[in-house]
Design a protein around this motif. Structure first.
Motif, mmCIF file in Angstrom:
data_model
loop_
_atom_site.group_PDB
_atom_site.id
_atom_site.type_symbol
_atom_site.label_atom_id
_atom_site.label_comp_id
_atom_site.label_asym_id
_atom_site.label_seq_id
_atom_site.Cartn_x
_atom_site.Cartn_y
_atom_site.Cartn_z
ATOM 1 N N ALA A 60 0.734 -1.202 0.040
ATOM 2 C CA ALA A 60 -0.119 0.029 -0.034
ATOM 3 C C ALA A 60 0.908 1.177 0.068
ATOM 4 C CB ALA A 60 -0.781 0.089 1.038
ATOM 5 N N GLN A 61 1.882 1.102 0.839
ATOM 6 C CA GLN A 61 2.926 2.377 0.948
ATOM 7 C C GLN A 61 3.373 2.671 -0.469
ATOM 8 O OE1 GLN A 61 6.469 1.298 2.891
ATOM 9 N NE2 GLN A 61 7.357 3.544 2.760
ATOM 10 N N TYR A 62 3.807 1.867 -1.074
ATOM 11 C CA TYR A 62 4.589 1.727 -2.534
ATOM 12 C C TYR A 62 3.653 2.019 -3.601
ATOM 13 C CZ TYR A 62 9.449 0.484 -1.270
ATOM 14 O OH TYR A 62 10.683 0.459 -0.792
ATOM 15 N N ALA A 63 2.395 1.702 -3.513
ATOM 16 C CA ALA A 63 1.549 2.022 -4.433
ATOM 17 C C ALA A 63 1.128 3.476 -4.194
ATOM 18 C CB ALA A 63 0.282 1.351 -4.255
ATOM 19 N N ALA A 64 0.843 3.904 -3.336
ATOM 20 C CA ALA A 64 0.634 5.475 -2.933
ATOM 21 C C ALA A 64 1.864 6.285 -3.232
ATOM 22 C CB ALA A 64 0.529 5.534 -1.403
ATOM 23 N N LEU A 65 3.043 5.836 -3.287
ATOM 24 C CA LEU A 65 4.282 6.615 -3.797
ATOM 25 C C LEU A 65 4.252 6.447 -5.327
ATOM 26 C CD1 LEU A 65 6.869 7.820 -2.825
ATOM 27 C CD2 LEU A 65 8.139 5.520 -3.296
ATOM 28 N N VAL A 66 3.955 5.438 -5.956
ATOM 29 C CA VAL A 66 4.077 5.437 -7.475
ATOM 30 C C VAL A 66 2.711 6.533 -7.845
ATOM 31 C CG1 VAL A 66 3.353 4.239 -9.464
ATOM 32 C CG2 VAL A 66 4.883 3.412 -7.583
ATOM 33 N N LEU A 67 1.579 6.292 -7.160
ATOM 34 C CA LEU A 67 0.362 7.428 -7.703
ATOM 35 C C LEU A 67 0.960 8.594 -7.395
ATOM 36 C CD1 LEU A 67 -2.626 7.978 -8.083
ATOM 37 C CD2 LEU A 67 -3.022 7.830 -5.641
ATOM 38 N N SER A 91 11.753 -4.820 6.387
ATOM 39 C CA SER A 91 12.058 -3.428 7.094
ATOM 40 C C SER A 91 12.749 -2.532 6.478
ATOM 41 C CB SER A 91 12.791 -3.849 8.540
ATOM 42 O OG SER A 91 13.320 -2.722 9.250
ATOM 43 N N LYS A 92 13.959 -3.049 5.762
ATOM 44 C CA LYS A 92 14.813 -2.289 4.839
ATOM 45 C C LYS A 92 13.852 -1.643 3.539
ATOM 46 C CE LYS A 92 18.902 -4.621 5.983
ATOM 47 N NZ LYS A 92 20.045 -5.635 5.527
ATOM 48 N N ILE A 93 12.901 -2.665 3.193
ATOM 49 C CA ILE A 93 12.069 -2.037 2.044
ATOM 50 C C ILE A 93 11.294 -0.913 2.558
ATOM 51 C CG2 ILE A 93 10.265 -2.964 0.514
ATOM 52 C CD1 ILE A 93 11.686 -5.650 0.627
ATOM 53 N N ALA A 94 10.724 -1.198 3.654
ATOM 54 C CA ALA A 94 9.669 -0.099 4.155
ATOM 55 C C ALA A 94 10.525 1.221 4.556
ATOM 56 C CB ALA A 94 8.989 -0.300 5.444
ATOM 57 N N LEU A 95 11.878 1.186 4.679
ATOM 58 C CA LEU A 95 12.660 2.321 4.905
ATOM 59 C C LEU A 95 13.201 2.990 3.617
ATOM 60 C CD1 LEU A 95 14.940 0.971 7.938
ATOM 61 C CD2 LEU A 95 13.277 3.054 8.119
ATOM 62 N N ALA A 96 13.091 2.236 2.601
ATOM 63 C CA ALA A 96 13.757 2.777 1.322
ATOM 64 C C ALA A 96 13.307 4.015 0.902
ATOM 65 C CB ALA A 96 13.682 1.690 0.461
ATOM 66 N N PRO A 97 11.740 4.296 0.638
ATOM 67 C CA PRO A 97 11.332 5.487 0.213
ATOM 68 C C PRO A 97 11.974 6.711 0.965
ATOM 69 C CG PRO A 97 9.636 3.963 0.292
ATOM 70 C CD PRO A 97 10.944 3.313 1.075
ATOM 71 N N THR A 98 12.332 6.602 2.394
ATOM 72 C CA THR A 98 12.595 8.021 3.116
ATOM 73 C C THR A 98 14.319 8.017 2.843
ATOM 74 O OG1 THR A 98 12.722 6.363 4.998
ATOM 75 C CG2 THR A 98 10.839 8.211 4.587
ATOM 76 N N MET A 111 18.916 -0.136 -1.819
ATOM 77 C CA MET A 111 17.482 -0.141 -2.211
ATOM 78 C C MET A 111 16.821 1.278 -2.397
ATOM 79 S SD MET A 111 16.028 -2.776 0.573
ATOM 80 C CE MET A 111 16.632 -4.434 0.837
ATOM 81 N N THR A 112 17.289 2.198 -1.714
ATOM 82 C CA THR A 112 16.859 3.606 -2.022
ATOM 83 C C THR A 112 17.274 4.163 -3.332
ATOM 84 O OG1 THR A 112 16.535 4.203 0.363
ATOM 85 C CG2 THR A 112 16.896 5.851 -1.308
ATOM 86 N N LEU A 113 18.490 3.822 -3.701
ATOM 87 C CA LEU A 113 19.018 4.395 -4.898
ATOM 88 C C LEU A 113 18.352 3.560 -6.070
ATOM 89 C CD1 LEU A 113 22.735 4.565 -4.274
ATOM 90 C CD2 LEU A 113 21.394 6.459 -4.437
ATOM 91 N N VAL A 114 18.031 2.286 -6.121
ATOM 92 C CA VAL A 114 17.340 1.592 -7.086
ATOM 93 C C VAL A 114 15.919 2.134 -7.203
ATOM 94 C CG1 VAL A 114 16.431 -0.617 -7.568
ATOM 95 C CG2 VAL A 114 18.885 -0.512 -6.864
ATOM 96 N N LEU A 115 15.303 2.412 -5.925
ATOM 97 C CA LEU A 115 13.778 2.706 -6.095
ATOM 98 C C LEU A 115 13.788 4.192 -6.778
ATOM 99 C CD1 LEU A 115 10.812 2.705 -5.155
ATOM 100 C CD2 LEU A 115 11.698 3.736 -2.926
ATOM 101 N N TYR A 116 14.625 5.023 -6.403
ATOM 102 C CA TYR A 116 14.747 6.294 -6.853
ATOM 103 C C TYR A 116 15.047 6.368 -8.503
ATOM 104 C CZ TYR A 116 14.359 8.591 -2.270
ATOM 105 O OH TYR A 116 13.800 9.002 -1.245
#
Length: 413
Positions: free
Chosen positions: A91-98, A146-153, A228-233
């Protein structure tokens, strides 16, 4: 006729899915924005979290019931509670993409864009609490989640610093995540952001050097979290254009600042004493501010029962207990976060509570050095020669957890 025992039931079990409302709110905001064209819709999420929830919290009040110990094994093993923390992440990642798509193609005014940043920052900031719950567990999969949840920040070092730094040094002057009496949040913010990063890196590099290995490896928990953050961004920049990186940076600051304001209020002014041997006393319920407000405890996976969490980090959120010995906040976290952002309000609400907790003796509190003289005058002339006095005696043991309601036995769903 014999007395029939009533199996204990978690009466809040149907309520725990409400924790997933926060990452759903951006979709509600998008629907309103799409239907009305009003940029105000992007302020819906922070308005509900920091406006509506505190009011509902006040109306519903506290829930101080603890699960009986005989029910804890079944509660700990119940996958229902675990899956709720897992579901926050998609849900967090879907909201981020939206919201990345809206940032890029929405043509927002600056107030609407600020609301969009605040919306995602709140979702990803509260996700750090989910990461906090997952990161304390022994299961390897949960630690990676846990690390995946931290990646967006971009706050992956929290995984190291919180578990191995904060939990060791909590409520001491050495802990960058424990705020001091008289210290404003705005003074605490740079100290904790920079100090936690430095501490995390020292802890992780020391772990490898003790083994005679280089810390520059994929096994380094800080480096692999940052990757993980770098890949996501990078993926989001490819999908939505490099302009989205500005949005990602802004929401990250909002998100990790929300974490740090929660850190600020959790241990404000509280101090562990040194024993005769020169070591700090064991962490107990007196060293964390608690709140039994029902609504915010549901939304935050009982983060507000923070004393039991520090005493028993592996204990899952549904089994955390309220303790009589824990100092109590006057409201839930959602309300106290707003107060913490306004230093005069915070001082008026909290400073006298810290002093009362220590019987007016500043020497027993963790005091912010620049504020010591002002606090000394307010405390009526009790001197505070230092944040902690090594020779001072350690108080007696804390009282136990609150007892539950009616007599209930055996585990239940």
């Amino acid at each position: 006729m014999g007395t029939e025992t009533v199996p204990w039931r978690d009466t809040r079990k149907p309520l725990w899915p409400l924790a997933l409302l926060v990452p759903a709110l951006p979709f509600v905001a998008w629907s309103l924005w799409h239907a009305t064209g009003g940029g105000w819709a992007w302020w819906l999420t922070p308005a509900i979290v920091f406006g509506v929830i505190p009011v509902v919290d006040l109306l519903i009040g506290d829930d101080r019931e603890n699960p009986p110990e005989e029910a804890v094994p079944a509660l700990q093993a119940d996958g229902y509670y675990r899956w709720l923390t897992y579901l926050y992440l998609p849900a967090q990642y879907a909201a981020l993409v939206l919201c990345c798509a809206v940032w890029t193609h929405g043509g927002l005014s600056w107030p609407a864009a600020a609301g969009l940043v605040a919306t995602v920052g709140v979702v990803d900031g509260i996700a750090i609490n989910t990461a906090h719950e997952l990161g304390h567990k022994r299961e390897k999969a949960e630690r990676w989640l846990s690390k995946i949840a931290l990646a967006p920040t971009g706050y992956g070092h929290f995984y190291v610093e919180h578990n191995r730094g904060h939990h060791t040094r909590v409520a001491t002057p050495e802990d960058p995540a424990s705020s001091r009496l008289g210290e404003s949040f705005w003074a605490f913010w740079p100290r904790t952001v920079v100090g936690s990063l430095r501490s995390a890196w020292r802890l992780e590099t020391s772990r490898f050097r003790l083994r005679g290995r280089s810390p520059w490896t994929h096994r380094n928990d800080i480096l692999n979290a940052w990757v993980m953050t770098l890949v996501l961004y990078a993926v989001l920049a490819i999908a939505f254009g490099p302009g989205v990186l500005v949005f990602l940076a802004l929401q990250a600051v909002v998100g990790f600042s929300l974490l740090e304001v929660v850190n600020y209020l959790e241990h404000y002014g509280l101090a562990r004493r040194r024993t005769a041997a020169g070591r700090y006393e064991k962490v107990d319920p007196r060293h964390s501010w608690n709140s039994d407000r029902t609504v915010t405890n549901v939304f935050l996976f009982q983060l507000q029962r923070h004393s039991d969490h520090h005493a028993n980090p592996l204990r899952r959120y549904q089994t955390l207990r309220s303790f009589d010995a824990s100092p109590q906040l006057p409201a839930g976290y959602a309300t106290m976060v707003v107060a913490a952002l306004l230093p005069p309000v915070w001082r008026r609400v909290m400073d006298h509570r810290v002093l009362a907790h220590y019987g007016g003796d500043l020497e027993l509190a963790n005091v912010h050095p620049p504020a010591r003289e002002r606090l000394r005058r307010r405390a009526g002339g009790v001197a505070a020669p230092g944040p902690l006095s090594p020779a001072a005696p350690v108080p007696g043991p804390a009282r136990g957890p609150r007892r539950g309601g009616p007599t209930r036995r055996s585990a239940g769903g």
